[in-house]
Design a protein around this motif. Structure first.
Motif, PDB file in Angstrom:
ATOM      1  N   LEU A 195      18.507  -8.560 -30.534  1.00 45.16           N
ATOM      2  CA  LEU A 195      19.178  -8.851 -32.517  1.00 45.16           C
ATOM      3  C   LEU A 195      20.594  -8.263 -32.456  1.00 45.16           C
ATOM      4  N   ALA A 196      20.596  -7.812 -31.479  1.00 49.02           N
ATOM      5  CA  ALA A 196      22.385  -7.547 -31.321  1.00 49.02           C
ATOM      6  C   ALA A 196      23.031  -8.302 -30.714  1.00 49.02           C
ATOM      7  N   LEU A 197      22.914  -9.164 -29.482  1.00 50.79           N
ATOM      8  CA  LEU A 197      23.395 -10.100 -29.246  1.00 50.79           C
ATOM      9  C   LEU A 197      23.204 -11.840 -30.238  1.00 50.79           C
ATOM     10  N   VAL A 198      22.276 -11.895 -31.220  1.00 51.89           N
ATOM     11  CA  VAL A 198      22.453 -12.302 -32.112  1.00 51.89           C
ATOM     12  C   VAL A 198      23.186 -12.168 -32.989  1.00 51.89           C
ATOM     13  N   ALA A 199      23.719 -10.725 -33.339  1.00 48.44           N
ATOM     14  CA  ALA A 199      25.096 -11.109 -33.900  1.00 48.44           C
ATOM     15  C   ALA A 199      26.378 -10.260 -33.983  1.00 48.44           C
ATOM     16  N   VAL A 200      26.512 -11.037 -32.809  1.00 49.62           N
ATOM     17  CA  VAL A 200      27.183 -10.910 -31.949  1.00 49.62           C
ATOM     18  C   VAL A 200      27.623 -12.637 -31.840  1.00 49.62           C
ATOM     19  N   ILE A 201      26.941 -13.361 -31.990  1.00 45.37           N
ATOM     20  CA  ILE A 201      26.857 -14.492 -31.353  1.00 45.37           C
ATOM     21  C   ILE A 201      27.252 -15.210 -33.066  1.00 45.37           C
ATOM     22  N   ILE A 202      26.797 -14.352 -34.262  1.00 40.76           N
ATOM     23  CA  ILE A 202      27.218 -14.698 -35.703  1.00 40.76           C
ATOM     24  C   ILE A 202      28.686 -14.873 -35.988  1.00 40.76           C
TER      25      ILE A 202
END
Length: 323
Positions: free
Chosen positions: A282-289
């Motif tokens: 979820l944290a990686l998704v937040a970074v990508i977004i």
């Protein structure tokens, strides 16, 4: 002659052959009584009846009449936008062609613009003759529009409005934005917006163009214009803010998950692999977004700087206007 015109009346229409002669006579009577120098521009939005033939006949008999015919139906906003680009009166009046807007209101609207200093005056059909299936949604729609726009008007939908010439030459109307011309004008710095109670006539000819989809599209356009009016010239402020927040929290959580894993290993505590924890992904998704939103902001800024967008509608015929 064109530069000395007092009033330009812009009338968008679709299949209104029965009402046009009566409307033309009514407008002419009001103008002659008040001694106005004027023009009447009918914008035929792709009618399939005899509307254009009638406009042509009126123009042959009356030099005040001008006409534009679209190749197909583009919508009321397109008709108004094209009409605005082709008028020359100091005050521009818009009204519908179905005789529900009274030309008798024109002198009062003109006076508010010229003598009371308003940039725009919108009609308010306080007493309406529309069916309840139209009036109730309209009241709700106007309530929401007032809250979003901050403009205290009771009837955004009223087609009877008056503008300074400078207003209509400064705005670009598209989609279903004709409802929000006061909002567009305010965004261009024309902040003195007034309202006038006007007479509403029962429909005499033809059929109403009302449909539920108009309100659906209207609300979508309200959201669109609210966003565009705030961030059109600074898209990075919107996308960059959310992108920065998303990237920041994603990065913090990622380092926290990895740091906790290192700590547990050093202390000899049982620990799951980092990649086995949903929070990590979820944290990686937040970074990508966050990165994507930031890039969207940059692209938006570049488009804003280089944009030359304009609306071009295919006009098939004109009467009394320069090409």
């Amino acid at each position: 002659m064109a530069e000395s015109l007092d009033i330009s009346v812009v009338i968008p229409l679709l299949n209104e052959e029965e009402s046009l002669p009566e409307l033309h006579n009514w407008i002419g009577k009001v103008m002659e009584q008040k001694g106005f120098q004027y023009e009447v521009l009918f914008v035929d939005d792709g009618s399939t009846d005899k509307s254009w033939n009638i406009i042509s006949e009126l123009a042959e008999r009356d030099s005040h009449v001008k006409g534009i015919k679209f190749n197909r139906n583009y919508g009321k906003s397109a008709a108004l936008n094209t009409g605005f680009k082709n008028v020359s009166g100091r005050v521009v009046i818009t009204m519908d062609a179905d005789l529900q807007d009274s030309p008798d209101e024109i002198p009062g609207l003109y006076d508010q613009i010229m003598n009371e200093g308003y940039d725009l005056v919108s009609g308010w059909k306080k007493k309406r003759y529309d069916p309840i299936m139209k009036t109730i949604p309209s009241k709700f729609f106007n309530f929401v529009a007032r809250k979003f726009s901050g403009i205290k008007l009771h009837d955004f939908n009223c087609g009877l409005k008056a503008y300074k010439k400078e207003v209509v030459k400064s705005i670009d109307v598209y989609g279903e934005m004709h409802r929000y011309i006061p909002f567009l004008a305010k965004g261009q710095g024309f902040a003195k917006i007034g309202e006038r109670v006007v007479q509403h006539q029962a429909r005499k000819y033809g059929e109403t163009k009302f449909g539920l989809e108009r309100f659906i599209f209207g609300f979508l356009d309200l959201l669109s214009i609210s966003f565009v009016s705030k961030f059109k010239k600074r898209p990075m402020h919107f996308f960059g803010s959310f992108g920065t927040l998303s990237f920041f929290f994603g990065t913090i959580i990622t380092f926290w998950v990895i740091g906790r894993k290192i700590y547990e290993v050093q202390m000899g505590l049982p620990a799951r692999d980092v990649v086995d924890q949903p929070l990590f992904f979820l944290a990686l998704v937040a970074v990508i977004i966050g990165v994507q939103l930031f890039l969207a902001g940059f692209i938006g800024e570049m488009m804003t700087q280089s944009s030359t967008r304009k609306n071009d509608y295919l006009v098939s015929k004109k009467i009394g206007l320069r090409d």
